[in-house]
Design an enzyme around this catalytic site. Structure first.
Site, PDB file in Angstrom:
ATOM      1  N   GLU A 223       5.721  -3.640   0.599  1.00 32.38           N
ATOM      2  CA  GLU A 223       5.719  -3.354  -0.839  1.00 32.38           C
ATOM      3  C   GLU A 223       4.885  -2.081  -0.989  1.00 32.38           C
ATOM      4  O   GLU A 223       3.665  -2.119  -0.990  1.00 32.38           O
ATOM      5  CB  GLU A 223       5.106  -4.541  -1.583  1.00 32.38           C
ATOM      6  CG  GLU A 223       5.557  -4.635  -3.020  1.00 32.38           C
ATOM      7  CD  GLU A 223       4.531  -4.049  -3.965  1.00 32.38           C
ATOM      8  OE1 GLU A 223       4.765  -2.897  -4.393  1.00 32.38           O
ATOM      9  OE2 GLU A 223       3.531  -4.714  -4.259  1.00 32.38           O
TER      10      GLU A 223
ATOM     11  N   GLY B 289       0.823  -1.205   0.000  1.00 28.71           N
ATOM     12  CA  GLY B 289       0.000   0.000   0.000  1.00 28.71           C
ATOM     13  C   GLY B 289       0.854   1.250   0.000  1.00 28.71           C
ATOM     14  O   GLY B 289       1.964   1.254  -0.551  1.00 28.71           O
ATOM     15  N   SER B 290       0.348   2.287   0.644  1.00 33.53           N
ATOM     16  CA  SER B 290       1.023   3.582   0.582  1.00 33.53           C
ATOM     17  C   SER B 290       2.258   3.609   1.474  1.00 33.53           C
ATOM     18  O   SER B 290       2.411   2.794   2.409  1.00 33.53           O
ATOM     19  CB  SER B 290       0.059   4.678   1.043  1.00 33.53           C
ATOM     20  OG  SER B 290      -0.163   4.540   2.428  1.00 33.53           O
TER      21      SER B 290
ATOM     22  N   GLY C 250       2.942   1.983   5.165  1.00 33.63           N
ATOM     23  CA  GLY C 250       4.114   1.133   5.393  1.00 33.63           C
ATOM     24  C   GLY C 250       4.973   1.645   6.539  1.00 33.63           C
ATOM     25  O   GLY C 250       5.526   0.860   7.318  1.00 33.63           O
TER      26      GLY C 250
HETATM   27  C1  UN1 Z   1       1.209  -4.083  -7.605  1.00 32.10           C
HETATM   28  O1  UN1 Z   1       0.892  -3.175  -8.354  1.00 32.10           O
HETATM   29  O2  UN1 Z   1       1.117  -3.950  -6.354  1.00 32.10           O
HETATM   30  O3  UN1 Z   1       4.420  -6.451 -11.974  1.00 32.10           O
HETATM   31  C2  UN1 Z   1       1.629  -5.427  -8.055  1.00 32.10           C
HETATM   32  C3  UN1 Z   1       3.219  -6.158 -12.022  1.00 32.10           C
HETATM   33  C4  UN1 Z   1       2.234  -7.130 -11.420  1.00 32.10           C
HETATM   34  C5  UN1 Z   1       2.145  -6.934  -9.945  1.00 32.10           C
HETATM   35  C6  UN1 Z   1       1.850  -5.516  -9.530  1.00 32.10           C
HETATM   36  N1  UN1 Z   1       2.654  -8.484 -11.707  1.00 32.10           N
HETATM   37  O4  UN1 Z   1       2.807  -5.137 -12.558  1.00 32.10           O
END
Ligand code: UN1
Length: 512
Positions: free
Chosen positions: A266, A244-245, A249
């Site tokens: 992430e 998320g943002s 995080g």
């Molecule tokens: C995301 O946007 O959080 O590589 C994941 C990509 C995708 C996953 C994105 N397979 O764009």
């Protein structure tokens, strides 16, 4: 197996007339307030969703230690069989789940199907891994000793996900956590609760068909930030994986760290592509289009900055702006649509605010501000936008989660790479060049500082086989493929003496 096309959204346990979708593990008399679930396609209400109360969340958390004790004893290849069953369910319901993704978050059909495919792919990866959770045997300095390491289940894993990949990112985490021997508790975005409940329902059926699986192995908690905070601070979950943002995080990361837990983050991306004078411009054009416009610019990996060699800048910009005028924007259920809606009205407001700020910073609009397409009334549609910017403009430091592409030019490759790296985020990057030296420089330690660095493909659309994640404000986590499974296990180092002596390491003597 029955015909996949026979599955519909109602087979996922989600219908407009069945709106009480709080986690099935929760007693309804304790649930929190109710919120409407709206489709971004036309703002129609598709369900009423009960949010979990803190008591609901605590009740679910309390069941996890017992579930963990049972699941960690199940051999990993048997745990893999649960994931095999889940992948069969996903194949069977791929069309229905994709339709639900389209309805709830507005993805076009092909991308929604692709998201379910990404879940199936990670299931297959996890199934293979369930027989490959290898440790090491290490050379020991002592005679008649053995030094080795093993990987053991870690404990309950909390998974916090965002609206833009409402199911695949959960699946990356859930499948690996489960084959590694851990129960899972999922807090999806409150903007995508139906997709979460549908996936949970499918997994739940598989759990019920797996005799070794404890009942509380998987749960879903629908709520807002307060639920995320509760999961982050609770000692039951040694690992909190959050997507998320950056602000979210930072909260989750510091809270989990303060109890010495592990977090897997992430967060934002601010992804760039460098196109050199040695690039195949036709390939670059196609990659830019998907990376910048796909998912209406709502991927963490969306291309946000294009850094061009001056000699090709004008011709590439001309081609791009021409293609942008042909994009079909509108109802994602129409087969011809390439750009569906943004998730909600605040996302549309942020899009327009970023364009205004870019113009105030000296940006030049290369595409029409709006377009002639006819959108479903009430939906949250914007026209993908390109702006030519002075290098290093402040607006380019931030991630706006919509289809805005900023273009700058560079003087030499060192300048291009420094422009690319000179932002707080570090997720995805790419270079288009047919010159080996340029490509290798970009991939070298002096090149891209991102977790993902590609050559002659775009920034978005990674396969599940590689580790996914990035540096700096992106959070440092790696999910999905490669050895990301190690996040979900704890390593023990074992030294075994099978001799008759007691030699000490480093040659230390300690005899009486
Ligand atoms: C995301 O946007 O959080 O590589 C994941 C990509 C995708 C996953 C994105 N397979 O764009």
């Amino acid at each position: 197996m029955s015909n996949p096309s026979s599955s519909s959204i109602s087979d996922l346990g989600i219908t407009a007339t069945n709106p009480s979708i709080l986690c099935s593990l929760l007693p309804h008399e304790h649930h929190g307030p109710t919120i409407p679930a709206e489709s971004p396609i036309d703002a129609s209400q598709i369900a009423q969703v009960h949010l979990a109360s803190p008591e609901n969340t605590s009740q679910v958390l309390d069941k996890l230690p017992t579930a963990f004790k049972q699941w960690r004893q199940v051999p990993a290849p048997v745990r893999g069989q649960l994931i095999r069953r889940f992948s069969e369910q996903l194949r069977h319901h791929q069309q229905a789940l994709a339709a639900l993704i389209t309805l709830e978050v507005g993805k076009i059909h092909s991308e929604a199907l692709g998201e379910v495919q990404e879940m199936i792919d990670i299931c297959e990866f996890a199934l293979g891994l369930s027989r490959q959770l290898h440790g090491l045997t290490i050379a020991t300095e002592r005679p008649n000793h053995r030094l080795m390491e093993q990987w053991h289940p870690l404990g309950p894993v909390a998974i916090i996900t965002a609206f833009n990949f409402p199911v695949a990112v959960w699946a990356w985490n859930a499948t690996l956590a489960l084959i590694c021997g851990n129960p899972i508790i999922w807090k999806p975005s409150h903007k995508a609760p139906l997709c979460a409940v549908a996936c949970h329902n499918l997994l739940e059926q598989c759990i019920q068909n797996t005799p070794q699986a404890p009942p509380a192995l998987s749960s879903v908690i629908i709520g807002r930030n307060d639920v995320g905070k509760q999961l982050a601070s609770h000692p039951t979950c040694p690992l909190v994986s959050a997507t998320g943002s950056v602000a979210m995080g930072r909260d989750v990361g510091t809270t989990v760290a303060s109890r010495f837990g592990r977090s897997l983050l992430e967060l934002g991306g601010n992804n760039a592509m460098i196109v050199t004078e040695h690039a195949n411009l036709d390939l670059a054009l196609r990659a830019i289009l998907f990376s910048a416009v796909g998912t209406a610019g709502q991927r963490c990996t969306t291309l946000r900055r294009l850094i061009l060699h001056p000699s090709i800048a004008t011709s590439l910009c001309n081609k791009l702006t021409k293609v942008y005028t042909t994009l079909n924007i509108g109802d994602p259920r129409d087969a011809s649509t390439l750009v569906g809606p943004l998730i909600d009205a605040p996302a549309v407001a942020s899009h327009h605010a970023a364009i205004q700020q870019a113009l105030a910073e000296g940006g030049e609009l290369l595409t029409p501000h709006s377009c002639d397409s006819v959108y479903p009334e009430g939906g949250h549609y914007v026209a993908p936008t390109i702006l030519k910017m002075p290098p290093r403009s402040p607006i380019m430091q931030q991630e706006t989660f919509s289809p805005i592409l900023y273009i700058t030019t560079y003087s030499d490759l060192g300048d291009a790479i420094s422009q690319q790296n000179d932002v707080p985020q570090g997720l995805a990057s790419s270079i288009f060049t047919n010159q080996l030296q340029e490509a290798e420089y970009f991939l070298s330690p002096a090149g891209s500082d991102c977790g993902i660095a590609n050559v002659n493909i775009g920034t978005s659309g990674a396969e599940i086989g590689g580790a996914f994640g990035g540096e700096k404000e992106t959070g440092g986590g790696r999910e999905s493929g490669s050895d990301a499974w190690k996040n979900y296990m704890r390593r023990t180092t074992n030294t075994i003496n099978f001799g008759a002596d007691m030699p000490l390491a480093q040659g230390v003597t300690f005899d009486t």
